[in-house]
Write a protein that holds these residues in place. Sequence first.
Motif, PDB file in Angstrom:
ATOM      1  N   TRP A   3       0.872  -1.203   0.143  1.00  0.00           N
ATOM      2  CA  TRP A   3      -0.052   0.082   0.146  1.00  0.00           C
ATOM      3  C   TRP A   3       0.886   1.249   0.037  1.00  0.00           C
ATOM      4  O   TRP A   3       0.641   2.136  -0.590  1.00  0.00           O
ATOM      5  N   ASP A   4       1.961   1.213   0.914  1.00  0.00           N
ATOM      6  CA  ASP A   4       2.615   2.428   0.705  1.00  0.00           C
ATOM      7  C   ASP A   4       3.652   2.858  -0.248  1.00  0.00           C
ATOM      8  O   ASP A   4       4.089   3.909  -0.460  1.00  0.00           O
ATOM      9  N   MET A   5       3.941   1.650  -0.893  1.00  0.00           N
ATOM     10  CA  MET A   5       4.697   1.885  -2.100  1.00  0.00           C
ATOM     11  C   MET A   5       4.061   2.320  -3.373  1.00  0.00           C
ATOM     12  O   MET A   5       4.321   2.932  -4.238  1.00  0.00           O
ATOM     13  N   GLY A   6       2.553   2.327  -3.172  1.00  0.00           N
ATOM     14  CA  GLY A   6       1.672   2.381  -4.218  1.00  0.00           C
ATOM     15  C   GLY A   6       1.069   3.633  -3.862  1.00  0.00           C
ATOM     16  O   GLY A   6      -0.291   4.320  -4.449  1.00  0.00           O
ATOM     17  N   VAL A   7       1.331   4.526  -2.785  1.00  0.00           N
ATOM     18  CA  VAL A   7       0.483   5.812  -2.774  1.00  0.00           C
ATOM     19  C   VAL A   7       0.392   6.791  -3.758  1.00  0.00           C
ATOM     20  O   VAL A   7       1.715   7.060  -4.167  1.00  0.00           O
TER      21      VAL A   7
END
Length: 336
Positions: free
Chosen positions: A267-271
């Motif tokens: 999730w955080d790599m795809g923000v």
Amino acid sequence: MSAADTSIARAPAGRPSPAPGPDPGKAPPGKPHGGGRGPRRDPAWAPWLLLAPTLLVLALVLGYPLVRLLVISFRQYGQAELWQGLPGDWQGLANYTHILTDGAFWSVVLRTLLFTLAAVTLTMTVGMAVALLLQRVSTWVKVLVNIVLVASWSMPVVVAITVFKWMFDSDYGVLNWLFSRIPGVDLEGHNWFTDSTQGLAVIVLLVVWGAVPFVAITLHAGLTQVPKELEEAARLDGAGPVKVFRHVTVPVLKPVIVMLTTLSVIWDMGVFPQVFLMRDGHPEPEYQVLTTYSYDQAFVVNDYDAGAAIAVVTVLLLLGVMAVYMRQMLKIGEVE
């Protein structure tokens, strides 16, 4: 009188001798016990039939865009090809060679990894602290905290971004006013986004705000499955709270922790909206992460092939994370 006649004469009158038959506790040979039917086995294609609707939807929603993205990344695809509906000239690995030899791309990759590391570490730490706190409070406090967590989790991203932009505003921000009340601290008119380190820290807090509720609720559910007997035995052996948590709680929660950490990394790599909207739709170079960098290359510079190549590299990085996750879960399954 023969022996056979003697045995017949000794039989009770009116009661014929029972004929020898099969043991009632044993099933006849060739027939299963209990009704003559064996366990029903579903055909091998039955699970695939049940999964077919989901696989079809995934193929339409995700499969075609991914294939199209991969094709564009190997072609020369600009604004002219987009408007005229042309397929574009085949470029092979030229687009990948261009981005992989670009220093700006690697700066964005490093920034994305550091951003993800900070967000995931803070999310898991705060989430675990909240989950442990929920075990030690009264029932009504637990209900209140869970309501707050669910409310913050269900808050739309745009609303959360608006709240954070107001909180950290240089002129009307409540945090500048609050910190300025501390003796020796003067943050009146301070712009948190002038320095990219401070600005990215604010965006990390925004990401953590939205991720902590799910992590905390999931970890709290996992903590209820930790056997109390093991914790009591460890305390009787002289282990303190830290050792009980390290040697008893964490091993039991390891599958949940691995799952939550992997999901948080993905999730955080795809923000995207957090960075994009916090910078008013125009992230500066020092604020670019892989998702916004791919978007800028495709829709701002109109270099769609480079944007597609960056997106493909991002997908490959996420697949690497998934491979590590699957390997860890298989190891856990072997140990159990």
